[in-house]
Design a protein around this motif. Structure first.
Motif, PDB file in Angstrom:
ATOM      1  N   THR A 156       0.832  -1.201   0.000  1.00  0.00           N
ATOM      2  CA  THR A 156       0.000   0.000   0.000  1.00  0.00           C
ATOM      3  C   THR A 156       0.866   1.249   0.000  1.00  0.00           C
ATOM      4  OG1 THR A 156      -1.660  -1.205   1.292  1.00  0.00           O
ATOM      5  CG2 THR A 156      -1.878   1.194   1.190  1.00  0.00           C
ATOM      6  N   THR A 157       1.916   1.240   0.800  1.00  0.00           N
ATOM      7  CA  THR A 157       2.823   2.378   0.859  1.00  0.00           C
ATOM      8  C   THR A 157       3.380   2.707  -0.519  1.00  0.00           C
ATOM      9  OG1 THR A 157       3.470   1.785   3.115  1.00  0.00           O
ATOM     10  CG2 THR A 157       4.938   3.257   1.926  1.00  0.00           C
ATOM     11  N   MET A 158       3.700   1.670  -1.278  1.00  0.00           N
ATOM     12  CA  MET A 158       4.280   1.853  -2.604  1.00  0.00           C
ATOM     13  C   MET A 158       3.388   2.704  -3.503  1.00  0.00           C
ATOM     14  SD  MET A 158       4.838  -1.066  -5.512  1.00  0.00           S
ATOM     15  CE  MET A 158       3.048  -1.256  -5.588  1.00  0.00           C
ATOM     16  N   PHE A 159       2.089   2.429  -3.495  1.00  0.00           N
ATOM     17  CA  PHE A 159       1.180   3.144  -4.378  1.00  0.00           C
ATOM     18  C   PHE A 159       1.014   4.608  -3.987  1.00  0.00           C
ATOM     19  CE2 PHE A 159      -0.271  -1.190  -5.392  1.00  0.00           C
ATOM     20  CZ  PHE A 159      -0.264  -1.109  -6.773  1.00  0.00           C
ATOM     21  N   PHE A 160       1.173   4.906  -2.711  1.00  0.00           N
ATOM     22  CA  PHE A 160       0.941   6.271  -2.250  1.00  0.00           C
ATOM     23  C   PHE A 160       2.206   7.124  -2.212  1.00  0.00           C
ATOM     24  CE2 PHE A 160      -3.006   4.351  -0.925  1.00  0.00           C
ATOM     25  CZ  PHE A 160      -3.929   5.385  -0.968  1.00  0.00           C
ATOM     26  N   ARG A 161       3.382   6.525  -2.408  1.00  0.00           N
ATOM     27  CA  ARG A 161       4.625   7.294  -2.346  1.00  0.00           C
ATOM     28  C   ARG A 161       4.653   8.467  -3.334  1.00  0.00           C
ATOM     29  NH1 ARG A 161       8.101   6.444   2.093  1.00  0.00           N
ATOM     30  NH2 ARG A 161       8.479   4.218   2.378  1.00  0.00           N
ATOM     31  N   PRO A 162       4.416   8.214  -4.637  1.00  0.00           N
ATOM     32  CA  PRO A 162       4.501   9.337  -5.579  1.00  0.00           C
ATOM     33  C   PRO A 162       3.511  10.453  -5.262  1.00  0.00           C
ATOM     34  CG  PRO A 162       4.537   7.241  -6.741  1.00  0.00           C
ATOM     35  CD  PRO A 162       4.152   6.936  -5.315  1.00  0.00           C
ATOM     36  N   TRP A 163       2.284  10.084  -4.891  1.00  0.00           N
ATOM     37  CA  TRP A 163       1.286  11.090  -4.536  1.00  0.00           C
ATOM     38  C   TRP A 163       1.722  11.845  -3.301  1.00  0.00           C
ATOM     39  CZ3 TRP A 163      -3.676  10.721  -1.380  1.00  0.00           C
ATOM     40  CH2 TRP A 163      -4.470  11.842  -1.594  1.00  0.00           C
ATOM     41  N   ALA A 164       2.323  11.119  -2.358  1.00  0.00           N
ATOM     42  CA  ALA A 164       2.820  11.771  -1.143  1.00  0.00           C
ATOM     43  C   ALA A 164       3.873  12.814  -1.484  1.00  0.00           C
ATOM     44  CB  ALA A 164       3.391  10.726  -0.179  1.00  0.00           C
ATOM     45  N   GLY A 165       4.798  12.453  -2.402  1.00  0.00           N
ATOM     46  CA  GLY A 165       5.820  13.406  -2.807  1.00  0.00           C
ATOM     47  C   GLY A 165       5.223  14.657  -3.414  1.00  0.00           C
ATOM     48  N   HIS A 166       4.167  14.493  -4.225  1.00  0.00           N
ATOM     49  CA  HIS A 166       3.503  15.640  -4.853  1.00  0.00           C
ATOM     50  C   HIS A 166       2.793  16.506  -3.817  1.00  0.00           C
ATOM     51  CE1 HIS A 166       1.218  18.021  -7.678  1.00  0.00           C
ATOM     52  NE2 HIS A 166       0.084  17.598  -7.151  1.00  0.00           N
ATOM     53  N   MET A 167       2.074  15.874  -2.879  1.00  0.00           N
ATOM     54  CA  MET A 167       1.330  16.619  -1.858  1.00  0.00           C
ATOM     55  C   MET A 167       2.279  17.371  -0.926  1.00  0.00           C
ATOM     56  SD  MET A 167      -1.827  16.226  -2.552  1.00  0.00           S
ATOM     57  CE  MET A 167      -2.609  16.819  -1.038  1.00  0.00           C
ATOM     58  N   ILE A 168       3.406  16.759  -0.603  1.00  0.00           N
ATOM     59  CA  ILE A 168       4.378  17.419   0.265  1.00  0.00           C
ATOM     60  C   ILE A 168       5.016  18.609  -0.460  1.00  0.00           C
ATOM     61  CG2 ILE A 168       6.606  17.112   1.434  1.00  0.00           C
ATOM     62  CD1 ILE A 168       5.652  14.146   1.879  1.00  0.00           C
ATOM     63  N   HIS A 169       5.261  18.442  -1.752  1.00  0.00           N
ATOM     64  CA  HIS A 169       5.796  19.548  -2.548  1.00  0.00           C
ATOM     65  C   HIS A 169       4.811  20.721  -2.544  1.00  0.00           C
ATOM     66  CE1 HIS A 169       8.018  21.436  -5.913  1.00  0.00           C
ATOM     67  NE2 HIS A 169       6.820  21.799  -6.333  1.00  0.00           N
ATOM     68  N   LYS A 170       3.524  20.414  -2.544  1.00  0.00           N
ATOM     69  CA  LYS A 170       2.489  21.453  -2.637  1.00  0.00           C
ATOM     70  C   LYS A 170       2.193  22.114  -1.302  1.00  0.00           C
ATOM     71  CE  LYS A 170      -2.275  22.118  -4.278  1.00  0.00           C
ATOM     72  NZ  LYS A 170      -3.452  21.444  -4.889  1.00  0.00           N
ATOM     73  N   HIS A 171       2.104  21.298  -0.211  1.00  0.00           N
ATOM     74  CA  HIS A 171       1.651  21.821   1.082  1.00  0.00           C
ATOM     75  C   HIS A 171       2.757  21.936   2.127  1.00  0.00           C
ATOM     76  CE1 HIS A 171      -2.528  21.601  -0.211  1.00  0.00           C
ATOM     77  NE2 HIS A 171      -2.311  20.358  -0.626  1.00  0.00           N
ATOM     78  N   GLY A 172       3.902  21.339   1.882  1.00  0.00           N
ATOM     79  CA  GLY A 172       4.972  21.367   2.869  1.00  0.00           C
ATOM     80  C   GLY A 172       4.921  20.149   3.771  1.00  0.00           C
ATOM     81  N   PRO A 173       6.080  19.646   4.215  1.00  0.00           N
ATOM     82  CA  PRO A 173       6.132  18.401   4.990  1.00  0.00           C
ATOM     83  C   PRO A 173       5.491  18.477   6.366  1.00  0.00           C
ATOM     84  CG  PRO A 173       8.298  19.412   4.833  1.00  0.00           C
ATOM     85  CD  PRO A 173       7.411  20.164   3.901  1.00  0.00           C
ATOM     86  N   ILE A 174       5.575  19.611   7.051  1.00  0.00           N
ATOM     87  CA  ILE A 174       5.055  19.680   8.419  1.00  0.00           C
ATOM     88  C   ILE A 174       3.534  19.552   8.447  1.00  0.00           C
ATOM     89  CG2 ILE A 174       4.763  21.197  10.419  1.00  0.00           C
ATOM     90  CD1 ILE A 174       7.462  19.871  10.301  1.00  0.00           C
ATOM     91  N   LYS A 175       2.835  20.247   7.544  1.00  0.00           N
ATOM     92  CA  LYS A 175       1.372  20.151   7.502  1.00  0.00           C
ATOM     93  C   LYS A 175       0.915  18.734   7.192  1.00  0.00           C
ATOM     94  CE  LYS A 175       0.347  24.948   6.214  1.00  0.00           C
ATOM     95  NZ  LYS A 175      -0.256  25.835   5.182  1.00  0.00           N
TER      96      LYS A 175
END
Length: 408
Positions: free
Chosen positions: A54-73
């Motif tokens: 499951t983690t594998m499928f969400f990694r790329p999306w996670a990278g995009h969301m963190i780029h957009k909103h910042g890691p702390i949020k």
């Protein structure tokens, strides 16, 4: 202290230690619980593999969301999901573990990406390998004592200890996570690049077209498959080894990872160049480690625990070395997404270590299954060789980024 050892980063390392404490316990409890309930190796492998699959499928999306909103949020939101997953383990049986593993996998995708991207973006280039190594070190530290705690809980025959441990970890992780901070200028959300969102899915093709990403991903996939097979089945295999103890094996392996990552964190290459002999050496150590574990049913505990030392050494070096290399050679435009794809390959490998090797063990034996892992590791020694001694400096990196951008 400054750089990777400054207080804001130390607080993030502490959060990492707490977060992965649950897995150190679950990696032993779930196989033992599954065997006790009559589950096959295939079933146990699927449940264990669901986490990182499951983690594998969400990694790329996670990278995009963190780029957009910042890691702390992103980090603060995902800690809620992690707490829910840990509590779910205490309320369900073997069937519910599959759902809990999947939820925990989603949480881990965002958690690990948030911390790693935050560390990479905040540290200067010369400190990147040290920061990544310390993060990885803290993710393995719970493995020193966690397996022994899990065996103690299991042998006590009282699942209330397990319930209390999961709830306590969920609460402590949430508290530390919500108070963790870094300099706002260091971790502020990145300004979205033109076409970043649309380009996220196009980036998947670079797993094949980007030679640096392809090579590192294949190596990481194979290595992680071997790591996953060890994590999933050592608690069951140890009983077949005279003098073997799963808790001691996992403790030795984790202790070696922690010691090696701390002592050599400054010596891991951080120059953006491919060091063939170094990478080939790590893969050879991995192959020998798997063969030692395979032979231990005949050779005894000496080979069993030697395998733990060698496996821990390989784990300590392979991931931070390949990750650091990629931070230099990947185009900055979509580096976070591509790093997510690379880490997804690591997740897939660990998952396949349970999902694929479980049926192999059912059809043959644990010993034969680990011999297959050793052969795979040996093949990766040859794959890691590059006679060109390739390296990517800043100028080459910029040229590569332009070419890949145009092609996408």
């Amino acid at each position: 202290m400054s750089g990777a050892m400054s207080w804001p980063f130390l607080r993030l390392y502490l959060l990492t230690l707490l977060y992965f404490s649950a897995n150190a316990i679950l990696n032993v409890m779930i196989p033992l619980r599954g065997e006790d309930l009559g589950a096959s190796n295939t079933t146990i492998g699927i449940i264990m593999g669901a986490y990182l699959f499951t983690t594998m499928f969400f990694r790329p999306w996670a990278g995009h969301m963190i780029h957009k909103h910042g890691p702390i949020k992103v980090l603060r939101v995902i800690l809620i999901l992690n707490g829910f997953a840990l509590i779910l383990y205490t309320l369900t049986g073997l069937g519910g573990y599959l759902a809990a593993r999947s939820l925990q996998g989603v949480s881990t995708a965002f958690f690990s990406m948030a911390l790693q991207i935050g560390i990479i973006d905040a540290l200067p280039e010369k400190d990147r390998s040290q920061g990544i190594s310390l993060y990885s070190l803290c993710s393995y530290m719970p493995g020193i004592i966690g397996p022994l705690l899990a065996l103690g809980m299991w042998q006590a025959g009282d699942m209330s200890y397990f319930t209390v441990s999961m709830i306590a970890i969920a609460i402590l992780t949430g508290l530390v996570g919500y108070t963790a901070k870094m300099d706002k200028e260091e971790l502020q959300p990145a300004a979205p690049a033109a076409g970043q969102g649309n380009g996220m899915f196009k980036s998947f093709g670079q797993l094949v077209t980007n030679p640096h990403l392809f090579r590192c991903s294949v190596l990481m996939l194979a290595a992680s498959l071997i790591f996953g097979a060890v994590t999933t089945f050592i608690p069951l295999y140890a009983g077949q080894v005279s003098g073997g103890n799963a808790g001691i094996y996992l403790m030795i392996q984790a202790a070696v990872v922690v010691l090696a990552r701390f002592t050599v964190r400054k010596k891991i290459p951080s120059d953006g160049r491919w060091h063939s002999s170094y990478i080939m050496g790590m893969m050879l150590i991995l192959a020998i480690a798997a063969q030692c574990v395979s032979f231990s049913t005949n050779g005894g505990p000496v080979f069993f625990y030697a395998g733990a030392v060698l496996m821990g050494t390989a784990q300590a070096l392979i991931y931070p070395s390949l990750t650091t290399y990629l931070t230099f050679v990947l185009p900055k435009l979509n580096r976070n997404v591509l790093l997510g794809l690379f880490i997804a390959m690591a997740d897939l490998g660990v998952s396949l270590g349970g999902i694929i090797m479980g049926p192999v063990a059912d059809l043959s034996s644990y010993s034969f299954m680990y011999m297959i892992c050793a052969i795979l590791g040996a093949c990766m020694v040859a794959f890691a060789y590059d006679r060109r001694k390739s390296g990517v400096g800043k100028d080459a990196e910029e040229e590569l980024a332009v070419d890949l951008t145009k092609s996408s």
